[in-house]
Design a protein around this motif. Structure first.
Motif, PDB file in Angstrom:
ATOM      1  N   THR A   1       0.839  -1.196   0.000  1.00  0.00           N
ATOM      2  CA  THR A   1       0.000   0.000   0.000  1.00  0.00           C
ATOM      3  C   THR A   1       0.876   1.248   0.000  1.00  0.00           C
ATOM      4  O   THR A   1       1.987   1.244   0.521  1.00  0.00           O
ATOM      5  CB  THR A   1      -0.924   0.024   1.231  1.00  0.00           C
ATOM      6  OG1 THR A   1      -0.117   0.065   2.409  1.00  0.00           O
ATOM      7  CG2 THR A   1      -1.829  -1.183   1.260  1.00  0.00           C
TER       8      THR A   1
ATOM      9  N   GLU B   1      -3.267  11.270  -6.151  1.00  0.00           N
ATOM     10  CA  GLU B   1      -4.432  10.496  -5.714  1.00  0.00           C
ATOM     11  C   GLU B   1      -5.019  11.118  -4.450  1.00  0.00           C
ATOM     12  O   GLU B   1      -4.411  11.993  -3.823  1.00  0.00           O
ATOM     13  CB  GLU B   1      -4.007   9.054  -5.440  1.00  0.00           C
ATOM     14  CG  GLU B   1      -3.490   8.332  -6.670  1.00  0.00           C
ATOM     15  CD  GLU B   1      -3.045   6.909  -6.379  1.00  0.00           C
ATOM     16  OE1 GLU B   1      -3.336   6.402  -5.274  1.00  0.00           O
ATOM     17  OE2 GLU B   1      -2.391   6.322  -7.244  1.00  0.00           O
TER      18      GLU B   1
ATOM     19  N   LYS C   1       0.613   8.884  -2.040  1.00  0.00           N
ATOM     20  CA  LYS C   1      -0.658   9.146  -2.729  1.00  0.00           C
ATOM     21  C   LYS C   1      -0.737  10.604  -3.154  1.00  0.00           C
ATOM     22  O   LYS C   1      -1.138  10.921  -4.281  1.00  0.00           O
ATOM     23  CB  LYS C   1      -1.833   8.815  -1.813  1.00  0.00           C
ATOM     24  CG  LYS C   1      -2.015   7.352  -1.530  1.00  0.00           C
ATOM     25  CD  LYS C   1      -3.175   7.172  -0.560  1.00  0.00           C
ATOM     26  CE  LYS C   1      -3.284   5.771  -0.008  1.00  0.00           C
ATOM     27  NZ  LYS C   1      -4.375   5.669   0.979  1.00  0.00           N
ATOM     28  N   MET C   2      -0.365  11.506  -2.247  1.00  0.00           N
ATOM     29  CA  MET C   2      -0.413  12.937  -2.538  1.00  0.00           C
ATOM     30  C   MET C   2       0.473  13.254  -3.743  1.00  0.00           C
ATOM     31  O   MET C   2       0.044  13.947  -4.679  1.00  0.00           O
ATOM     32  CB  MET C   2       0.058  13.726  -1.316  1.00  0.00           C
ATOM     33  CG  MET C   2       0.132  15.229  -1.530  1.00  0.00           C
ATOM     34  SD  MET C   2       0.893  16.100  -0.145  1.00  0.00           S
ATOM     35  CE  MET C   2       2.605  15.662  -0.366  1.00  0.00           C
TER      36      MET C   2
ATOM     37  N   ILE D   1       2.948  13.968   6.434  1.00  0.00           N
ATOM     38  CA  ILE D   1       2.632  15.182   5.681  1.00  0.00           C
ATOM     39  C   ILE D   1       2.686  16.396   6.604  1.00  0.00           C
ATOM     40  O   ILE D   1       3.233  17.445   6.247  1.00  0.00           O
ATOM     41  CB  ILE D   1       1.258  15.051   4.989  1.00  0.00           C
ATOM     42  CG1 ILE D   1       1.336  13.974   3.913  1.00  0.00           C
ATOM     43  CG2 ILE D   1       0.812  16.384   4.386  1.00  0.00           C
ATOM     44  CD1 ILE D   1       0.006  13.608   3.288  1.00  0.00           C
TER      45      ILE D   1
ATOM     46  N   ASP E   1      -2.133  13.256   7.824  1.00  0.00           N
ATOM     47  CA  ASP E   1      -1.159  12.200   8.068  1.00  0.00           C
ATOM     48  C   ASP E   1       0.077  12.791   8.740  1.00  0.00           C
ATOM     49  O   ASP E   1       0.541  13.870   8.360  1.00  0.00           O
ATOM     50  CB  ASP E   1      -0.772  11.558   6.730  1.00  0.00           C
ATOM     51  CG  ASP E   1       0.220  10.439   6.888  1.00  0.00           C
ATOM     52  OD1 ASP E   1      -0.179   9.374   7.398  1.00  0.00           O
ATOM     53  OD2 ASP E   1       1.398  10.636   6.518  1.00  0.00           O
TER      54      ASP E   1
ATOM     55  N   SER F   1       1.900   5.100   0.996  1.00  0.00           N
ATOM     56  CA  SER F   1       1.747   6.010   2.128  1.00  0.00           C
ATOM     57  C   SER F   1       0.878   7.187   1.673  1.00  0.00           C
ATOM     58  O   SER F   1       0.679   7.407   0.471  1.00  0.00           O
ATOM     59  CB  SER F   1       3.107   6.512   2.604  1.00  0.00           C
ATOM     60  OG  SER F   1       3.664   7.420   1.661  1.00  0.00           O
ATOM     61  N   GLU F   2       0.387   7.939   2.627  1.00  0.00           N
ATOM     62  CA  GLU F   2      -0.439   9.102   2.280  1.00  0.00           C
ATOM     63  C   GLU F   2       0.380  10.110   1.477  1.00  0.00           C
ATOM     64  O   GLU F   2      -0.125  10.725   0.542  1.00  0.00           O
ATOM     65  CB  GLU F   2      -1.023   9.738   3.547  1.00  0.00           C
ATOM     66  CG  GLU F   2      -1.983   8.821   4.292  1.00  0.00           C
ATOM     67  CD  GLU F   2      -3.171   8.381   3.457  1.00  0.00           C
ATOM     68  OE1 GLU F   2      -3.817   9.223   2.814  1.00  0.00           O
ATOM     69  OE2 GLU F   2      -3.465   7.174   3.453  1.00  0.00           O
ATOM     70  N   LYS F   3       1.653  10.261   1.821  1.00  0.00           N
ATOM     71  CA  LYS F   3       2.510  11.174   1.075  1.00  0.00           C
ATOM     72  C   LYS F   3       2.690  10.689  -0.361  1.00  0.00           C
ATOM     73  O   LYS F   3       2.655  11.481  -1.295  1.00  0.00           O
ATOM     74  CB  LYS F   3       3.865  11.322   1.764  1.00  0.00           C
ATOM     75  CG  LYS F   3       4.772  12.322   1.074  1.00  0.00           C
ATOM     76  CD  LYS F   3       6.055  12.522   1.841  1.00  0.00           C
ATOM     77  CE  LYS F   3       6.969  13.492   1.125  1.00  0.00           C
ATOM     78  NZ  LYS F   3       8.195  13.735   1.882  1.00  0.00           N
TER      79      LYS F   3
ATOM     80  N   TYR G   1      -5.782  11.538  -0.686  1.00  0.00           N
ATOM     81  CA  TYR G   1      -4.955  11.225   0.476  1.00  0.00           C
ATOM     82  C   TYR G   1      -5.519  11.923   1.710  1.00  0.00           C
ATOM     83  O   TYR G   1      -6.361  12.815   1.606  1.00  0.00           O
ATOM     84  CB  TYR G   1      -3.506  11.662   0.235  1.00  0.00           C
ATOM     85  CG  TYR G   1      -3.338  13.167   0.107  1.00  0.00           C
ATOM     86  CD1 TYR G   1      -2.975  13.938   1.199  1.00  0.00           C
ATOM     87  CD2 TYR G   1      -3.565  13.806  -1.103  1.00  0.00           C
ATOM     88  CE1 TYR G   1      -2.840  15.319   1.090  1.00  0.00           C
ATOM     89  CE2 TYR G   1      -3.439  15.175  -1.224  1.00  0.00           C
ATOM     90  CZ  TYR G   1      -3.063  15.921  -0.123  1.00  0.00           C
ATOM     91  OH  TYR G   1      -2.936  17.275  -0.233  1.00  0.00           O
ATOM     92  N   HIS G   2      -5.038  11.534   2.873  1.00  0.00           N
ATOM     93  CA  HIS G   2      -5.465  12.137   4.127  1.00  0.00           C
ATOM     94  C   HIS G   2      -4.459  13.225   4.503  1.00  0.00           C
ATOM     95  O   HIS G   2      -3.306  12.918   4.827  1.00  0.00           O
ATOM     96  CB  HIS G   2      -5.530  11.076   5.234  1.00  0.00           C
ATOM     97  CG  HIS G   2      -6.096  11.605   6.503  1.00  0.00           C
ATOM     98  ND1 HIS G   2      -5.333  12.295   7.409  1.00  0.00           N
ATOM     99  CD2 HIS G   2      -7.346  11.560   7.001  1.00  0.00           C
ATOM    100  CE1 HIS G   2      -6.087  12.646   8.428  1.00  0.00           C
ATOM    101  NE2 HIS G   2      -7.318  12.210   8.201  1.00  0.00           N
TER     102      HIS G   2
END
Length: 66
Positions: free
Chosen positions: A2, A13, A8-9, A22, A19, A4-6, A15-16
Protein backbone atom coordinates in the motif's frame (compact mmCIF):
# COMPACT_ATOMS: atom_id res chain seq x y z
CA UNK A 1 2.17 -2.91 -1.05
CA UNK A 2 0.00 0.00 0.00
CA UNK A 3 1.09 3.56 -0.67
CA UNK A 4 1.75 6.01 2.13
CA UNK A 5 -0.44 9.10 2.28
CA UNK A 6 2.51 11.17 1.07
CA UNK A 7 3.04 8.84 -1.89
CA UNK A 8 -0.66 9.15 -2.73
CA UNK A 9 -0.41 12.94 -2.54
CA UNK A 10 2.63 13.01 -4.81
CA UNK A 11 0.89 10.67 -7.26
CA UNK A 12 -2.13 12.97 -7.43
CA UNK A 13 -4.43 10.50 -5.71
CA UNK A 14 -6.80 11.12 -2.84
CA UNK A 15 -4.95 11.23 0.48
CA UNK A 16 -5.47 12.14 4.13
CA UNK A 17 -3.91 15.59 4.69
CA UNK A 18 -3.67 15.04 8.45
CA UNK A 19 -1.16 12.20 8.07
CA UNK A 20 1.78 12.67 10.48
CA UNK A 21 4.39 12.47 7.69
CA UNK A 22 2.63 15.18 5.68
CA UNK A 23 2.18 17.37 8.76
CA UNK A 24 5.88 16.99 9.62
CA UNK A 25 6.84 18.02 6.08
CA UNK A 26 4.54 21.05 6.32
CA UNK A 27 6.09 22.08 9.65
CA UNK A 28 9.61 21.74 8.22
CA UNK A 29 8.64 23.80 5.15
CA UNK A 30 7.10 26.48 7.36
CA UNK A 31 10.25 26.68 9.49
CA UNK A 32 12.36 26.97 6.32
CA UNK A 33 10.16 29.79 4.99
CA UNK A 34 10.45 31.68 8.30
CA UNK A 35 14.27 31.44 8.09
CA UNK A 36 14.24 32.43 4.42
CA UNK A 37 11.99 35.43 4.97
CA UNK A 38 14.11 36.57 7.93
CA UNK A 39 17.17 36.37 5.68
CA UNK A 40 15.71 39.00 3.35
CA UNK A 41 16.81 41.65 5.87
CA UNK A 42 20.41 40.36 5.78
CA UNK A 43 23.15 41.46 3.41
CA UNK A 44 23.60 39.52 0.15
CA UNK A 45 26.75 37.83 1.54
CA UNK A 46 24.89 36.70 4.66
CA UNK A 47 22.02 35.40 2.52
CA UNK A 48 24.42 33.35 0.37
CA UNK A 49 26.00 31.86 3.48
CA UNK A 50 22.67 30.96 5.08
CA UNK A 51 21.26 29.63 1.79
CA UNK A 52 23.81 26.85 1.85
CA UNK A 53 22.46 25.72 5.21
CA UNK A 54 18.81 25.91 4.18
CA UNK A 55 18.72 24.47 0.68
CA UNK A 56 19.24 20.85 -0.24
CA UNK A 57 22.70 19.93 -1.45
CA UNK A 58 23.29 20.99 -5.03
CA UNK A 59 20.27 23.26 -5.22
CA UNK A 60 19.48 25.21 -7.37
CA UNK A 61 21.87 23.61 -9.85
CA UNK A 62 20.02 20.31 -9.47
CA UNK A 63 16.71 21.88 -10.56
CA UNK A 64 16.15 21.15 -14.26
CA UNK A 65 15.73 24.14 -16.55
CA UNK A 66 12.28 24.61 -18.04
Amino acid sequence: MTMSEKQKMLAGELYHPGDPEILADQAAAKAWMVRYNAALAASPDERRTSAGRCWPSGWPRSVPAR
